[in-house]
Design an enzyme around this catalytic site. Structure first.
Site, PDB file in Angstrom:
ATOM      1  N   HIS A   1       2.473  -8.326  43.783  1.00 24.79           N
ATOM      2  CA  HIS A   1       3.674  -8.163  44.615  1.00 24.79           C
ATOM      3  C   HIS A   1       3.669  -6.767  45.208  1.00 24.79           C
ATOM      4  CE1 HIS A   1       5.050  -5.635  41.394  1.00 24.79           C
ATOM      5  NE2 HIS A   1       4.795  -6.619  40.544  1.00 24.79           N
TER       6      HIS A   1
ATOM      7  N   ASN B   1       9.946 -12.654  34.132  1.00 28.66           N
ATOM      8  CA  ASN B   1       9.413 -11.813  33.051  1.00 28.66           C
ATOM      9  C   ASN B   1      10.281 -11.940  31.797  1.00 28.66           C
ATOM     10  OD1 ASN B   1       7.481 -10.916  34.830  1.00 28.66           O
ATOM     11  ND2 ASN B   1       8.333  -8.859  35.095  1.00 28.66           N
TER      12      ASN B   1
ATOM     13  N   ASP C   1       2.124   0.029  40.419  1.00 27.01           N
ATOM     14  CA  ASP C   1       3.453  -0.502  40.104  1.00 27.01           C
ATOM     15  C   ASP C   1       4.314   0.504  39.335  1.00 27.01           C
ATOM     16  OD1 ASP C   1       5.261  -2.999  39.788  1.00 27.01           O
ATOM     17  OD2 ASP C   1       5.043  -2.294  37.734  1.00 27.01           O
TER      18      ASP C   1
ATOM     19  N   TYR D   1      -3.196  -7.134  25.050  1.00 24.88           N
ATOM     20  CA  TYR D   1      -2.608  -6.230  26.035  1.00 24.88           C
ATOM     21  C   TYR D   1      -2.169  -4.921  25.398  1.00 24.88           C
ATOM     22  CZ  TYR D   1       0.061  -3.976  29.546  1.00 24.88           C
ATOM     23  OH  TYR D   1       0.500  -3.019  30.417  1.00 24.88           O
TER      24      TYR D   1
ATOM     25  N   THR E   1       6.003  -9.758  38.106  1.00 28.88           N
ATOM     26  CA  THR E   1       4.619  -9.614  37.643  1.00 28.88           C
ATOM     27  C   THR E   1       4.044 -10.847  36.933  1.00 28.88           C
ATOM     28  OG1 THR E   1       4.911  -7.253  37.432  1.00 28.88           O
ATOM     29  CG2 THR E   1       3.121  -8.224  36.161  1.00 28.88           C
TER      30      THR E   1
ATOM     31  N   HIS F   1      10.903  -4.741  42.787  1.00 30.69           N
ATOM     32  CA  HIS F   1      10.379  -5.944  43.427  1.00 30.69           C
ATOM     33  C   HIS F   1      10.974  -7.121  42.699  1.00 30.69           C
ATOM     34  CE1 HIS F   1       7.788  -6.487  39.905  1.00 30.69           C
ATOM     35  NE2 HIS F   1       7.732  -5.155  39.908  1.00 30.69           N
TER      36      HIS F   1
ATOM     37  N   ASP G   1      -1.559  -3.732  39.954  1.00 29.62           N
ATOM     38  CA  ASP G   1      -0.169  -4.208  39.964  1.00 29.62           C
ATOM     39  C   ASP G   1       0.678  -3.466  41.004  1.00 29.62           C
ATOM     40  OD1 ASP G   1       2.563  -4.818  39.179  1.00 29.62           O
ATOM     41  OD2 ASP G   1       1.706  -5.554  37.307  1.00 29.62           O
TER      42      ASP G   1
HETATM   43 ZN   LIG Z   1       3.711  -6.419  38.854  1.00 30.31          ZN
END
Ligand SMILES: [Zn+2]
Ligand SMILES: *[C@@H]1O[C@H](CO)[C@@H](O)[C@H](O)[C@H]1NC(C)=O
Ligand SMILES: *[C@@H]1O[C@H](CO)[C@@H](O)[C@H](O)[C@H]1NC(C)=O
Ligand SMILES: *[C@@H]1O[C@H](CO)[C@@H](O)[C@H](O)[C@H]1NC(C)=O
Ligand SMILES: *[C@@H]1O[C@H](CO)[C@@H](O)[C@H](O)[C@H]1NC(C)=O
Ligand SMILES: *[C@@H]1O[C@H](CO)[C@@H](O)[C@H](O)[C@H]1NC(C)=O
Ligand SMILES: *[C@@H]1O[C@H](CO)[C@@H](O)[C@H](O)[C@H]1NC(C)=O
Ligand SMILES: CC(=O)N[C@H]1CO[C@H](CO)[C@@H](O)[C@@H]1O
Length: 453
Positions: free
Chosen positions: A238, A91, A189, A154, A70, A336, A34
């Site tokens: 990203h 998100n 990230d 997750y 993301t 981002h 990420d």
């Molecule tokens: Zn991300």
């Protein structure tokens, strides 16, 4: 010219390939680190990743989709669709009709994901094939009533080693065999947000750790005998850019909080007005010169970010490095989500395996082009999508690929050769004919020679 020869050769070898490679179903492992900004590769050292690339392909810039967040970008990679078409438009989302909320901590309602069909579902519906996931946004959700046969709920606290151990175990020992697998990791990230990408010292350390994980991945695949036959794509969602406390946009200075509901904040704010939309728009429009304010119907077409109910009536897009806040101090040093034409927002892509060339570098593709390429590798019929398979042909051993500069080079080269040959022939003919002034017979013969005309 050398490239052409290689291409010709690989085309021939592909055509004559024996039955052994056809009897094994092709397998693909899709890996995301990420927030891996494309130019980290130029600015830091990655010995393990560079070894991977040396034996495979590199795409230096992947133009991702707006908004460069993301969840939306991970879903575009596995569907080939722009955000307005796959429905994961941020998100944090709100659906006015059903009054449902979505956030990265509350993402398990299939309602949000069902506007598209991700590749692991398509793969799973094929006879004798299954999919596995060591995390990837959406892989723990029953999308169209289907999860991968093997997946993890997750949890950021599961180590990379455990994710890698389990995904390789599933790739080795499953029946029907796992032919598509994902592996997701939260870095770089998390550290990019914390330190900002301009913190060279901390980013050096973090990126070294990421490179070591790539080393572990390759080592594990080699030890298990998966390395030669498995196709592996390493990419990201990203990039990351530096933010600053001197670049804040405070909405509270422009408009009363009671006049709108804030669905998403920065760097792209999603505004649902509670009062007259035009009034809210007019106040925000003059709020700050480092922010573009769009009514939904005026969002630039190049963003492909308009035709979905989950996109709110007004969106605010901060300039690179600017942060939108509600009368608060700077939340993160890196962020981002900005305009997807900014190169700081782009990730890279590297790939290795029997489907890919060895030692080939390519400048750019779109992130939506990855999906049709993956479908091609796995022999799956792609769902209709916004990617272009042709953009990735140069990466693949079983495809013909001549890009424009090469084509021009080949044409010019051929013309040069032809011209040289013609000149040589003319010169030789002249030498044969000119120094014989007395030979009338000879001259007559020359007159009839079609080569001189
Ligand atoms: Zn991300
Ligand atoms: C699926 O696997 C079974 C058992 O290995 C085999 O008999 C069958 O032909 C396979 N089907 C296809 C479509 O490959
Ligand atoms: C990984 O596999 C081990 C052994 O099968 C299992 O105990 C563990 O729960 C798995 N981890 C995850 C996150 O699924
Ligand atoms: C994921 O979580 C759900 C709900 O907590 C649970 O029912 C399910 O068994 C879990 N799945 C896996 C693969 O761990
Ligand atoms: C911003 O917050 C400070 C205290 O944190 C408060 O004094 C000030 O009135 C607030 N300004 C606005 C516009 O809400
Ligand atoms: C919204 O406000 C604008 C300008 O203040 C006004 O012209 C328009 O009639 C208003 N629309 C509604 C639906 O109230
Ligand atoms: C993207 O693909 C979807 C599905 O084919 C299509 O409906 C949509 O119009 C496409 N978007 C653009 C901008 O072409
Ligand atoms: C020419 C060739 O590659 N033949 C192979 C076909 O597949 C069988 C079983 O996998 C092999 O034993 C042959 O050598």
């Amino acid at each position: 010219m050398k490239l052409l020869v290689i291409l010709l050769f690989s085309g021939l070898t592909t055509g004559c390939r024996g039955n052994s490679s056809h009897s094994l179903p092709p397998k693909l492992l899709l890996v995301s680190f990420d927030g891996f900004r494309a130019d980290y590769l130029q600015n830091y050292e990655f010995p393990h990743l560079q070894n991977f690339i040396k034996e495979g392909v590199l795409v230096e810039h992947v133009k991702n989709v707006f908004i460069t967040k993301t969840f939306p970008n991970h879903y575009s990679i596995v569907t080939g669709l722009y955000e307005e078409s796959h429905g994961i438009v941020a998100n944090s989302m709100y659906d006015v009709i059903t009054q449902k909320h979505f956030s990265d901590f509350d993402d398990k309602d299939p309602f949000w994901w069902n506007e598209a069909v991700p590749i692991w579902v398509t793969n799973q519906l094929q006879e004798n094939r299954s999919s596995a996931a060591a995390m990837w946004p959406g892989t723990d959700v029953p999308i169209h009533n289907t999860t991968p046969s093997y997946f993890m709920n997750y949890s950021s606290s599961v180590s990379f080693e455990e994710r890698l151990n389990n995904i390789t175990m599933w790739l080795m020992n499953s029946n029907p065999p796992v032919t598509f697998a994902t592996l997701y990791w939260e870095e770089p990230d998390a550290s990019g947000h914390k330190y900002g990408p301009e913190d060279k010292e901390n980013m050096y350390r973090v990126l070294k750790e990421v490179d070591n994980l790539i080393g572990e991945l390759v080592h594990k695949l080699k030890v298990l005998g998966l390395w030669e036959n498995l196709n592996v794509i390493i990419t990201s969602d990203h990039g990351m850019t530096q933010c600053s406390k001197d670049r804040l946009i405070n909405l509270d200075l422009c408009i009363d909080r009671s006049s709108y509901t804030l669905i998403d904040l920065t760097p792209v704010a999603a505004i649902l007005p509670k009062i007259n939309t035009t009034e809210v728009y007019n106040k925000l429009k003059v709020c700050n010169p480092h922010m573009n304010v769009y009514l939904k119907e005026d969002i630039p077409a190049r963003f492909h970010y308009q035709h979905n109910d989950r996109i709110q009536p007004i969106i605010l897009v901060a300039d690179e490095g600017w942060t939108i806040v509600l009368n608060k101090s700077l939340p993160k040093l890196g962020d981002h989500g900005y305009d997807n034409s900014l190169s700081s927002m782009h990730p890279f892509l590297a790939a290795h395996g029997p489907a890919f060339h060895k030692g080939y570098k390519h400048s750019t593709i779109n992130s939506v082009d990855i999906y049709p390429m993956m479908c091609h590798i796995l022999g799956l019929q792609p769902h209709s999508n916004n990617g272009t398979f042709g953009h990735t042909k140069c990466l693949l051993v079983d495809q013909w690929c001549i890009n424009l500069p090469e084509a021009i080079g080949i044409v010019i080269g051929a013309l040069l050769v032809l011209t040289t040959l013609t000149c040589l022939i003319i010169i030789m003919q002249n030498r044969l004919s000119v120094p014989r002034p007395f030979s009338r017979l000879q001259l007559q013969e020359d007159d009839d020679d079609p080569l001189i005309e």
